[in-house]
Design a protein around this motif. Structure first.
Motif, PDB file in Angstrom:
ATOM      1  N   ASP A  82       0.849  -1.187   0.000  1.00 47.03           N
ATOM      2  CA  ASP A  82       0.000   0.000   0.000  1.00 47.03           C
ATOM      3  C   ASP A  82       0.889   1.242   0.000  1.00 47.03           C
ATOM      4  O   ASP A  82       1.831   1.345   0.779  1.00 47.03           O
ATOM      5  N   ILE A  83       0.609   2.194  -0.913  1.00 42.49           N
ATOM      6  CA  ILE A  83       1.455   3.397  -0.991  1.00 42.49           C
ATOM      7  C   ILE A  83       0.679   4.687  -0.792  1.00 42.49           C
ATOM      8  O   ILE A  83       1.265   5.763  -0.870  1.00 42.49           O
ATOM      9  N   ALA A  84      -0.588   4.656  -0.534  1.00 40.88           N
ATOM     10  CA  ALA A  84      -1.470   5.819  -0.356  1.00 40.88           C
ATOM     11  C   ALA A  84      -2.603   5.694  -1.364  1.00 40.88           C
ATOM     12  O   ALA A  84      -2.462   5.064  -2.421  1.00 40.88           O
ATOM     13  N   CYS A  85      -3.728   6.315  -1.025  1.00 41.88           N
ATOM     14  CA  CYS A  85      -4.910   6.287  -1.892  1.00 41.88           C
ATOM     15  C   CYS A  85      -5.381   4.866  -2.164  1.00 41.88           C
ATOM     16  O   CYS A  85      -6.063   4.604  -3.165  1.00 41.88           O
ATOM     17  N   GLN A  86      -4.994   3.928  -1.287  1.00 38.65           N
ATOM     18  CA  GLN A  86      -5.373   2.519  -1.399  1.00 38.65           C
ATOM     19  C   GLN A  86      -4.889   1.889  -2.702  1.00 38.65           C
ATOM     20  O   GLN A  86      -5.475   0.922  -3.194  1.00 38.65           O
ATOM     21  N   GLN A  88      -2.649  14.533  -6.243  1.00 39.76           N
ATOM     22  CA  GLN A  88      -1.827  14.145  -5.098  1.00 39.76           C
ATOM     23  C   GLN A  88      -1.585  12.641  -5.081  1.00 39.76           C
ATOM     24  O   GLN A  88      -0.475  12.186  -4.769  1.00 39.76           O
ATOM     25  N   CYS A  89      -2.589  11.865  -5.436  1.00 37.70           N
ATOM     26  CA  CYS A  89      -2.408  10.417  -5.484  1.00 37.70           C
ATOM     27  C   CYS A  89      -1.347  10.037  -6.514  1.00 37.70           C
ATOM     28  O   CYS A  89      -0.522   9.155  -6.278  1.00 37.70           O
ATOM     29  N   PHE A 126       2.153  10.504  -5.135  1.00 31.02           N
ATOM     30  CA  PHE A 126       2.582   9.364  -4.317  1.00 31.02           C
ATOM     31  C   PHE A 126       3.072   8.216  -5.197  1.00 31.02           C
ATOM     32  O   PHE A 126       4.083   7.570  -4.902  1.00 31.02           O
ATOM     33  N   ARG A 127       2.356   7.954  -6.277  1.00 25.88           N
ATOM     34  CA  ARG A 127       2.726   6.846  -7.160  1.00 25.88           C
ATOM     35  C   ARG A 127       4.070   7.104  -7.838  1.00 25.88           C
ATOM     36  O   ARG A 127       4.926   6.209  -7.905  1.00 25.88           O
ATOM     37  N   LEU A 170       5.602  16.097  -0.615  1.00 28.84           N
ATOM     38  CA  LEU A 170       5.340  14.842   0.077  1.00 28.84           C
ATOM     39  C   LEU A 170       6.229  14.690   1.303  1.00 28.84           C
ATOM     40  O   LEU A 170       7.335  15.226   1.351  1.00 28.84           O
ATOM     41  N   GLY A 227       3.144   0.918   3.069  1.00 26.05           N
ATOM     42  CA  GLY A 227       2.174   0.283   3.939  1.00 26.05           C
ATOM     43  C   GLY A 227       2.358  -1.220   3.988  1.00 26.05           C
ATOM     44  O   GLY A 227       3.379  -1.762   3.560  1.00 26.05           O
TER      45      GLY A 227
END
Length: 247
Positions: free
Chosen positions: A83-87, A160-161, A164-165, A198, A204
């Motif tokens: 998991d890296i954010a935004c599911q 923003q997602c 993160f990616r 960031l 995660g």
């Protein structure tokens, strides 16, 4: 932010090769992490999830690691990721073995020059695709347990997602290719965290998506599980092995 033209390179520095031109060539299947051919039991060193890091064979060929993202709600079956954010899930893949004097440059360059946002169905995605043509690899160096990667140009992000990616893909691809646990990504001397706004990268929990024959779970975000998968699910064939092997 909109893309801008690629920055001029200092005199004497060659322009980067396009390692993924066309994306329909014969670089045989990129294979998802967790498949039977990777990692092989007992190989060392390993990444933080226990998967083997790249090691050249007797002929000097090495599989280049690549990280892609499975988007929330559209996870491929039988896939292990973090998991890296935004599911979303960060998923490791690898190329077939290539001969490269700079495996970090080959792996990172592949992501930067990838002309295709998604691979496979359900897809793994490359959030560096919008930056293609405007962001390029310059060099890397190892500092203790960290690889420092120098890029130049413009990072293009649409949310923003996606930020993160982008950061997660570059960070883990570079670290695995260098065979070290940590990576720092610089763009024209600035840390990518500063550019994208960031905090430090924190992966995660590890998640395994359900098999394809599990009723009601294919292509969904209901993915919690443990253990490695054993089925092989190749992505579309991508890249040109001749271009990669020139490195």
């Amino acid at each position: 932010m909109p893309p801008r033209p690629r920055s001029e390179r200092p005199s004497g520095r060659p322009a980067p090769r396009r390692v993924a031109a066309g994306l329909v060539g014969a670089l045989a299947a990129v294979v998802l992490a967790g498949c039977s051919i990777f990692p092989a039991p007992g190989e060392t060193p390993t990444d933080e999830d226990g998967r083997a890091l790249p090691a050249a064979d007797a002929s000097g060929y090495t599989a280049a690691p690549l990280y892609f993202v499975a988007l929330n709600g559209a996870f491929p079956p039988d896939t292990t990721g973090r998991d890296i954010a935004c599911q979303d899930l960060l998923v490791r893949a690898e190329t077939t073995p290539v001969k490269s004097e700079d495996l970090v440059g080959t792996a990172v360059g592949f992501l930067l020059e990838d002309e295709q946002y998604s691979h496979g169905d359900p897809a793994l995605t490359n959030s560096l695709d919008p930056s293609e043509g405007g962001l390029s690899y310059t060099s890397h160096r190892i500092e203790a347990d960290t690889v420092v990667v120098e890029l130049t140009g413009e990072v293009v992000t649409r949310s923003q997602c996606e930020s993160f990616r982008i950061r997660a893909q570059l960070n883990r691809t570079a670290a695995d290719a260098a065979g070290v646990p940590k990576a720092e990504i610089l763009v024209d001397g600035l840390r990518i965290e500063e550019i994208l706004g960031l905090d430090e990268l924190e992966l995660g929990e590890q998640i395994v998506t359900p098999p394809a024959d599990t009723p009601g779970t294919e292509g969904t975000g209901d993915t919690e599980g443990t253990g490695d998968t054993s089925s092989e699910m190749p992505l579309d064939e991508i890249g040109d092995p001749d271009q990669l092997n020139d490195g």
